[in-house]
Design an enzyme around this catalytic site. Structure first.
Site, PDB file in Angstrom:
ATOM      1  N   ARG A  99      -5.941  -3.453   5.752  1.00 30.71           N
ATOM      2  CA  ARG A  99      -4.759  -2.638   5.991  1.00 30.71           C
ATOM      3  C   ARG A  99      -3.980  -3.216   7.177  1.00 30.71           C
ATOM      4  O   ARG A  99      -4.579  -3.727   8.137  1.00 30.71           O
ATOM      5  CB  ARG A  99      -5.241  -1.229   6.335  1.00 30.71           C
ATOM      6  CG  ARG A  99      -4.182  -0.196   6.590  1.00 30.71           C
ATOM      7  CD  ARG A  99      -3.550   0.276   5.353  1.00 30.71           C
ATOM      8  NE  ARG A  99      -2.780   1.502   5.539  1.00 30.71           N
ATOM      9  CZ  ARG A  99      -1.820   1.872   4.713  1.00 30.71           C
ATOM     10  NH1 ARG A  99      -1.497   1.148   3.657  1.00 30.71           N
ATOM     11  NH2 ARG A  99      -1.161   2.988   4.909  1.00 30.71           N
ATOM     12  N   THR A 389       3.414  -0.241  -5.133  1.00 30.77           N
ATOM     13  CA  THR A 389       2.109  -0.711  -4.672  1.00 30.77           C
ATOM     14  C   THR A 389       1.527  -1.286  -5.935  1.00 30.77           C
ATOM     15  O   THR A 389       2.089  -1.099  -7.002  1.00 30.77           O
ATOM     16  CB  THR A 389       1.290   0.492  -4.156  1.00 30.77           C
ATOM     17  OG1 THR A 389       1.880   0.934  -2.947  1.00 30.77           O
ATOM     18  CG2 THR A 389      -0.167   0.161  -3.879  1.00 30.77           C
ATOM     19  N   ASN A 409       3.999  -1.104   0.930  1.00 30.60           N
ATOM     20  CA  ASN A 409       4.401   0.294   1.054  1.00 30.60           C
ATOM     21  C   ASN A 409       5.526   0.584   0.083  1.00 30.60           C
ATOM     22  O   ASN A 409       5.302   0.859  -1.070  1.00 30.60           O
ATOM     23  CB  ASN A 409       4.772   0.674   2.493  1.00 30.60           C
ATOM     24  CG  ASN A 409       4.974   2.180   2.613  1.00 30.60           C
ATOM     25  OD1 ASN A 409       4.383   2.933   1.834  1.00 30.60           O
ATOM     26  ND2 ASN A 409       5.805   2.632   3.521  1.00 30.60           N
ATOM     27  N   ASP A 431       3.916   4.763   7.065  1.00 27.48           N
ATOM     28  CA  ASP A 431       2.741   5.567   6.688  1.00 27.48           C
ATOM     29  C   ASP A 431       2.131   6.291   7.890  1.00 27.48           C
ATOM     30  O   ASP A 431       1.263   7.138   7.731  1.00 27.48           O
ATOM     31  CB  ASP A 431       1.673   4.694   6.012  1.00 27.48           C
ATOM     32  CG  ASP A 431       1.914   4.580   4.507  1.00 27.48           C
ATOM     33  OD1 ASP A 431       2.774   5.311   3.983  1.00 27.48           O
ATOM     34  OD2 ASP A 431       1.253   3.756   3.859  1.00 27.48           O
ATOM     35  N   SER A 460      -3.620   5.747   4.650  1.00 30.31           N
ATOM     36  CA  SER A 460      -3.220   5.317   3.306  1.00 30.31           C
ATOM     37  C   SER A 460      -3.734   6.305   2.273  1.00 30.31           C
ATOM     38  O   SER A 460      -4.647   7.079   2.544  1.00 30.31           O
ATOM     39  CB  SER A 460      -3.829   3.936   3.044  1.00 30.31           C
ATOM     40  OG  SER A 460      -3.611   3.542   1.706  1.00 30.31           O
TER      41      SER A 460
HETATM   42  O1  DON Z   1      -1.012   3.117   1.625  1.00 27.88           O
HETATM   43  C1  DON Z   1      -0.363   3.999   1.081  1.00 27.88           C
HETATM   44  O2  DON Z   1      -0.826   5.070   0.766  1.00 27.88           O
HETATM   45  C2  DON Z   1       1.083   3.748   0.708  1.00 27.88           C
HETATM   46  N1  DON Z   1       1.642   2.742   1.556  1.00 27.88           N
HETATM   47  C3  DON Z   1       1.131   3.384  -0.726  1.00 27.88           C
HETATM   48  C4  DON Z   1       2.534   3.326  -1.232  1.00 27.88           C
HETATM   49  C5  DON Z   1       2.583   3.338  -2.680  1.00 27.88           C
HETATM   50  O3  DON Z   1       1.595   3.439  -3.362  1.00 27.88           O
HETATM   51  C6  DON Z   1       3.882   3.241  -3.297  1.00 27.88           C
HETATM   52  N2  DON Z   1       3.714   3.142  -4.683  1.00 27.88           N
HETATM   53  N3  DON Z   1       3.857   3.176  -5.731  1.00 27.88           N
END
Ligand code: DON
Length: 578
Positions: A99, A389, A409, A431, A460
């Site tokens: 991360r 993502t 993100n 986040d 996350s």
């Molecule tokens: O880590 C996380 O929870 C977010 N940054 C994920 C973002 C995300 O999944 C966007 N997606 N479709």
């Protein structure tokens, strides 16, 4: 003559066909030996190529990860971060946390003005677009670490398919060409506009998209991966970020470290659940949801019945209330994981669920339990699109399994491309809790455990998950979707376990989501109107969206050992096996 004149038309038609991906499959992809499923066929193929040349699931996952950084710039990345969950055929598990981290110069109130309001009070937020949204990237370190420690092949070998795809180009699918053209903010970074939008002369579906700078960067990583964090590449990256007003320095890059953590474990109706620990909320929330639901006979209520969705949504609501309250980077905040995944705690939450009436999020009373204390927060917010993502899953011939979720993100991250290096940088700083009680880009409310601190990892929702049946590998699960990741994984898992769906049916089935606040069930529009009305009559507010997520999941047939993949037709997901 005639044929000659028609040639260009014919060629572009062929290119278009080549770039067109089959509609959502209705049946799983079968493979006797190994299988890889991801959002892009070329990335899945890169992984299978490794399996077929003597590599294991980790080699395949790393090859797929680097290939996604080329063919899926929306979320595949070198400039982001993620989580990799590995379960060896021997039963040993490893959770690799790569991360992003907040740079050393980050401060708790960096996105607030003098009055303490989120800054600037306009779109886009500086935590979302531009240099100040960038966290210290972990993906290169994570993939290299996985390869070095658990792969069988060389780094050069597993990066080779990505280098080729970047150098020689690949045909853009319709959806990808649209994404590149339509993104609101890509053009704000001159380097991103030049590379991804060809300076405004947008790419068409089927056109070859070549990325020479990215090919060069990948070659440099293959030759000397340490250079990305400690050498010339680190200095170039830090200088580019500094020129743009960002905070990430060469010292931040040098200080970046991958962490191996103990995965979160739970059980559900006799199955073993292995999932993502903090700094993801995913595994804890998933196990909590399943613990609450274990006390209900969902199968009897019926797949996608209003009665079953009601109970699932109530479990989601409660787990997301806890998420907002308690979750953050465990290296900085005490996260009461053991309490949250305790079955007795879930039973107490279950007692507060009425069978026929929706609870109100604002009135939810957390059961008094051990160290958990309630700090009331309330704020109603909307989820924003688009999101991006990406998740990919691998099972090899020996039965090693890898589940990876990785992200920039937002779609295309900060939209900033590192000058001369050809890859996009994340906007993972969003986040964090910019201000307690104020929602982030996904409408999520977060607590003090997730405040910004130098060197801290933002919370996350990514939920790479592995499920065992009788101690044997059964499911490899995951999806993108911000907060909907957790409920998508729950939807797929419950689909298989409670409703006896095959893995493709479980991926295809209409999704639903509740995240405590806003107090509503988000439903995909394919859910039947009768079911929607049934939910409304129980007092739920519904928000209908076309679709979300991208479940790239695998099931191992307990009887035959066959690998069965469910790839997601909501995007261009494609499983490839042999
Ligand atoms: O880590 C996380 O929870 C977010 N940054 C994920 C973002 C995300 O999944 C966007 N997606 N479709």
């Amino acid at each position: 003559m005639r044929t000659r004149r028609n040639l260009p038309i014919l060629c572009s038609l062929c290119a278009l066909l080549a770039a067109t991906v089959a509609a959502a499959p209705l049946r799983p992809t079968h493979a006797p030996h190994g299988i890889v499923t991801s959002v892009h066929e070329l990335a899945s193929r890169a992984g299978v190529e490794m399996l077929q040349s003597g590599g294991n699931a980790v080699d395949a996952a790393v090859a797929t990860g680097f290939a996604l950084a080329v063919v899926h710039p929306q979320a595949g990345n070198l400039g982001g971060g993620g989580f990799l969950l590995l379960r060896n055929a021997t039963g040993k598990t490893h959770f690799i946390d790569f991360r992003e981290k907040a740079p050393a110069a980050a401060t708790e109130n960096m996105y607030l003005d003098a009055q303490g309001n989120v800054l600037p009070d306009s779109n886009p937020l500086s935590s979302v677009v531009g240099y100040r949204s960038i966290g210290v990237p972990g993906s290169v370190a994570g993939l290299v670490y996985a390869e070095k420690n658990y792969g069988k092949l060389s780094l050069q070998k597993v990066i080779a398919p990505a280098i080729k795809l970047a150098r020689d180009g690949f045909a853009l699918a319709y959806e990808d060409a649209q994404d590149l053209k339509r993104d609101k903010y890509l053009a704000e970074s001159p380097e991103s506009k030049r590379i991804f939008q060809r300076g405004g002369n947008y790419y068409h579906p089927g056109e070859l998209f070549k990325q020479p700078e990215l090919a060069r960067t990948l070659e440099r990583i293959a030759k000397d991966p340490g250079d990305f964090y400690h050498g010339a590449m680190a200095r170039e990256l830090a200088a580019a970020i500094h020129r743009g007003g960002g905070l990430v320095t060469a010292a931040d890059l040098a200080a970046y470290e991958v962490k191996e953590r103990e995965p979160v474990r739970g059980t559900y109706r006799g199955y073993d659940i292995i999932s993502a620990p903090p700094p993801s909320s995913g595994g804890v929330a998933l196990v909590e949801i399943l613990n609450i639901l274990e006390g209900f006979d969902l199968a009897k209520l019926g797949n996608r019945s209003a009665d079953a969705i009601h109970l699932e949504a109530e479990a989601f609501r409660r787990a997301f209330d806890d998420r907002a309250e308690f979750m953050g980077d465990p290296d900085f905040a005490k996260v009461p994981v053991a309490q949250l995944i305790d079955k007795k705690y879930a039973a107490a939450w279950r007692d507060s669920i009425e069978l026929n009436h929706a609870s109100a999020s604002k009135d939810l009373k957390r059961p008094a339990f051990a160290e958990l204390e309630r700090v009331a927060q309330s704020r109603s917010v909307a989820i924003r699109e688009p999101e991006n993502t990406t998740h990919y899953s691998v099972v090899d011939a020996e039965g090693n399994a890898v589940s990876v979720t990785t992200t920039l993100n937002d779609s295309f991250g900060s939209r900033v491309t590192a000058e001369g290096m050809g890859f996009l940088l994340n906007d993972e700083m969003d986040d964090f809790t910019a201000k307690q009680g104020v929602p982030n880009v996904y409408g999520l409310i977060q607590g003090p455990a997730n405040s910004i601190e130098p060197g801290k990892r933002p919370l996350s929702a990514m939920t790479p998950t592995i499920v065992l049946k009788n101690g044997t590998l059964f499911l490899v699960l995951g999806s993108p979707g911000g907060p909907t990741i957790i409920t998508t994984v729950a939807n797929v898992l419950i689909g298989v376990v409670d409703f006896s769906l095959d893995i493709q049916e479980a991926v295809n089935a209409p999704r639903f989501h509740h995240q405590w606040l806003p107090d509503e069930i988000l439903v995909e529009d394919r859910l039947s109107p009768d079911t929607m009305n049934g939910l409304r009559s129980k007092g739920h507010k519904l928000t209908v969206r076309h679709f979300w997520g991208d479940g790239e999941c695998i099931m191992v047939d307990p009887k035959t050992g066959e690998r069965l993949a469910g790839s997601d037709g909501r995007n261009n997901g494609k499983a490839v096996g042999y």
